[in-house]
Design a protein around this motif. Structure first.
Motif, PDB file in Angstrom:
ATOM      1  N   GLY A  79       0.855  -1.416   0.130  1.00  0.00           N
ATOM      2  CA  GLY A  79       0.112  -0.073  -0.213  1.00  0.00           C
ATOM      3  C   GLY A  79       0.776   1.191  -0.080  1.00  0.00           C
ATOM      4  N   LEU A  80       1.912   1.130   0.851  1.00  0.00           N
ATOM      5  CA  LEU A  80       2.748   2.465   0.755  1.00  0.00           C
ATOM      6  C   LEU A  80       3.384   2.701  -0.659  1.00  0.00           C
ATOM      7  CD1 LEU A  80       4.789   2.339   4.517  1.00  0.00           C
ATOM      8  CD2 LEU A  80       2.972   3.981   3.420  1.00  0.00           C
ATOM      9  N   THR A  81       3.833   1.531  -1.239  1.00  0.00           N
ATOM     10  CA  THR A  81       4.518   1.814  -2.496  1.00  0.00           C
ATOM     11  C   THR A  81       3.580   2.180  -3.465  1.00  0.00           C
ATOM     12  OG1 THR A  81       5.881  -0.503  -1.994  1.00  0.00           O
ATOM     13  CG2 THR A  81       5.790   0.248  -4.260  1.00  0.00           C
ATOM     14  N   ILE A  82       2.505   1.920  -3.560  1.00  0.00           N
ATOM     15  CA  ILE A  82       1.454   2.323  -4.320  1.00  0.00           C
ATOM     16  C   ILE A  82       1.239   4.061  -4.038  1.00  0.00           C
ATOM     17  CG2 ILE A  82      -1.122   2.570  -5.030  1.00  0.00           C
ATOM     18  CD1 ILE A  82      -1.208  -0.821  -4.692  1.00  0.00           C
ATOM     19  N   LEU A  83       0.875   4.261  -2.726  1.00  0.00           N
ATOM     20  CA  LEU A  83       0.621   5.758  -2.431  1.00  0.00           C
ATOM     21  C   LEU A  83       1.869   6.659  -2.560  1.00  0.00           C
ATOM     22  CD1 LEU A  83      -1.283   5.245   1.056  1.00  0.00           C
ATOM     23  CD2 LEU A  83      -1.890   6.107  -1.289  1.00  0.00           C
ATOM     24  N   SER A  84       3.239   6.046  -2.623  1.00  0.00           N
ATOM     25  CA  SER A  84       4.443   6.685  -2.774  1.00  0.00           C
ATOM     26  C   SER A  84       4.702   7.156  -4.272  1.00  0.00           C
ATOM     27  CB  SER A  84       5.557   6.009  -2.437  1.00  0.00           C
ATOM     28  OG  SER A  84       5.899   4.965  -3.155  1.00  0.00           O
ATOM     29  N   LYS A  85       3.676   6.398  -5.190  1.00  0.00           N
ATOM     30  CA  LYS A  85       3.877   6.842  -6.526  1.00  0.00           C
ATOM     31  C   LYS A  85       2.775   7.687  -6.863  1.00  0.00           C
ATOM     32  CE  LYS A  85       7.209   4.276  -6.969  1.00  0.00           C
ATOM     33  NZ  LYS A  85       8.763   4.962  -6.918  1.00  0.00           N
ATOM     34  N   ILE A  86       1.582   7.873  -6.379  1.00  0.00           N
ATOM     35  CA  ILE A  86       0.398   8.737  -6.679  1.00  0.00           C
ATOM     36  C   ILE A  86      -0.139   9.556  -5.470  1.00  0.00           C
ATOM     37  CG2 ILE A  86      -0.580   6.948  -8.201  1.00  0.00           C
ATOM     38  CD1 ILE A  86      -2.416   6.185  -5.954  1.00  0.00           C
ATOM     39  N   GLY A  87      -0.872  10.581  -6.091  1.00  0.00           N
ATOM     40  CA  GLY A  87      -1.402  11.700  -5.167  1.00  0.00           C
ATOM     41  C   GLY A  87      -0.737  12.548  -4.206  1.00  0.00           C
ATOM     42  N   ILE A  88      -1.485  13.187  -3.465  1.00  0.00           N
ATOM     43  CA  ILE A  88      -0.802  14.301  -2.537  1.00  0.00           C
ATOM     44  C   ILE A  88       0.134  13.635  -1.456  1.00  0.00           C
ATOM     45  CG2 ILE A  88      -2.462  16.044  -3.308  1.00  0.00           C
ATOM     46  CD1 ILE A  88      -3.743  15.495  -0.578  1.00  0.00           C
ATOM     47  N   VAL A  89      -0.212  12.373  -1.286  1.00  0.00           N
ATOM     48  CA  VAL A  89       0.364  11.771   0.021  1.00  0.00           C
ATOM     49  C   VAL A  89       1.777  11.069  -0.381  1.00  0.00           C
ATOM     50  CG1 VAL A  89      -1.813  11.341   1.187  1.00  0.00           C
ATOM     51  CG2 VAL A  89      -0.880   9.802  -0.320  1.00  0.00           C
ATOM     52  N   LYS A  90       2.127  11.447  -1.761  1.00  0.00           N
ATOM     53  CA  LYS A  90       3.499  11.014  -2.273  1.00  0.00           C
ATOM     54  C   LYS A  90       4.454  11.221  -1.246  1.00  0.00           C
ATOM     55  CE  LYS A  90       5.739  10.947  -6.467  1.00  0.00           C
ATOM     56  NZ  LYS A  90       5.901  11.419  -8.081  1.00  0.00           N
ATOM     57  N   PRO A  91       4.808  12.381  -0.877  1.00  0.00           N
ATOM     58  CA  PRO A  91       6.056  12.593  -0.025  1.00  0.00           C
ATOM     59  C   PRO A  91       6.042  11.781   1.349  1.00  0.00           C
ATOM     60  CG  PRO A  91       5.247  14.619  -0.834  1.00  0.00           C
ATOM     61  CD  PRO A  91       3.952  13.518  -1.082  1.00  0.00           C
ATOM     62  N   LEU A  92       4.790  11.862   2.064  1.00  0.00           N
ATOM     63  CA  LEU A  92       4.775  11.148   3.157  1.00  0.00           C
ATOM     64  C   LEU A  92       4.950   9.522   3.159  1.00  0.00           C
ATOM     65  CD1 LEU A  92       4.060  11.262   6.193  1.00  0.00           C
ATOM     66  CD2 LEU A  92       1.741  11.043   5.563  1.00  0.00           C
ATOM     67  N   ALA A  93       4.254   9.233   1.981  1.00  0.00           N
ATOM     68  CA  ALA A  93       4.284   7.502   1.627  1.00  0.00           C
ATOM     69  C   ALA A  93       5.811   7.106   1.472  1.00  0.00           C
ATOM     70  CB  ALA A  93       3.455   7.268   0.891  1.00  0.00           C
ATOM     71  N   GLY A  94       6.333   8.016   0.619  1.00  0.00           N
ATOM     72  CA  GLY A  94       7.746   7.751   0.310  1.00  0.00           C
ATOM     73  C   GLY A  94       8.840   7.677   1.345  1.00  0.00           C
ATOM     74  N   THR A  95       8.542   8.669   2.324  1.00  0.00           N
ATOM     75  CA  THR A  95       9.260   8.926   3.601  1.00  0.00           C
ATOM     76  C   THR A  95       9.118   7.646   4.516  1.00  0.00           C
ATOM     77  OG1 THR A  95       9.291  11.261   3.372  1.00  0.00           O
ATOM     78  CG2 THR A  95       9.776  10.200   5.740  1.00  0.00           C
TER      79      THR A  95
END
Length: 122
Positions: free
Chosen positions: A78-94
């Protein structure tokens, strides 16, 4: 009085095996998360989906020892998907990077314990 604990006690084989497997799986998982975070968006979304589906499958396992790693894998997907899309990209990538570093550290720690246990048996 307090019993003196012998320092030359052998680490049981089943514990050594568990430490070795945990070390290897943690190191591979941490490296995999670092790689998944660096993938291009389309491939990262696909990889995150695959990781998530495998994690959900493991979390639904009848074996209780497979559930916790399954939940972690599903969250990593889920974090991998979120780190590639949307406004939560920086938080999920971190969070993905923190998880990867945590897995690498856990793998190194279990590897050290495994090697110490092996040396204790020799």
């Amino acid at each position: 009085m307090h019993d003196i604990e012998s320092r030359n006690r052998y680490t049981p084989t089943n514990i050594l095996a568990k430490q070795g497997v945990t070390a290897i799986v943690s190191l591979i998982g941490g490296a995999g998360l670092l790689i998944a975070g660096a993938l291009p968006p389309v491939i990262g979304i696909i990889a995150g989906g695959v990781i998530g589906v495998v994690g959900i499958g493991a979390a639904m396992s009848k074996d209780p020892e497979d559930r916790k790693p399954g939940i972690f894998a599903a969250a990593a997907g889920g974090l991998t998907i979120l780190s590639k899309i949307g406004i939560v990209k920086p938080l999920a990538g971190t969070l993905l990077a923190i998880g990867a570093i945590g897995l690498l550290a856990m793998g190194i720690w279990n590897g050290v314990k495994f090697i110490k246990g092996l040396k204790n048996r020799a």
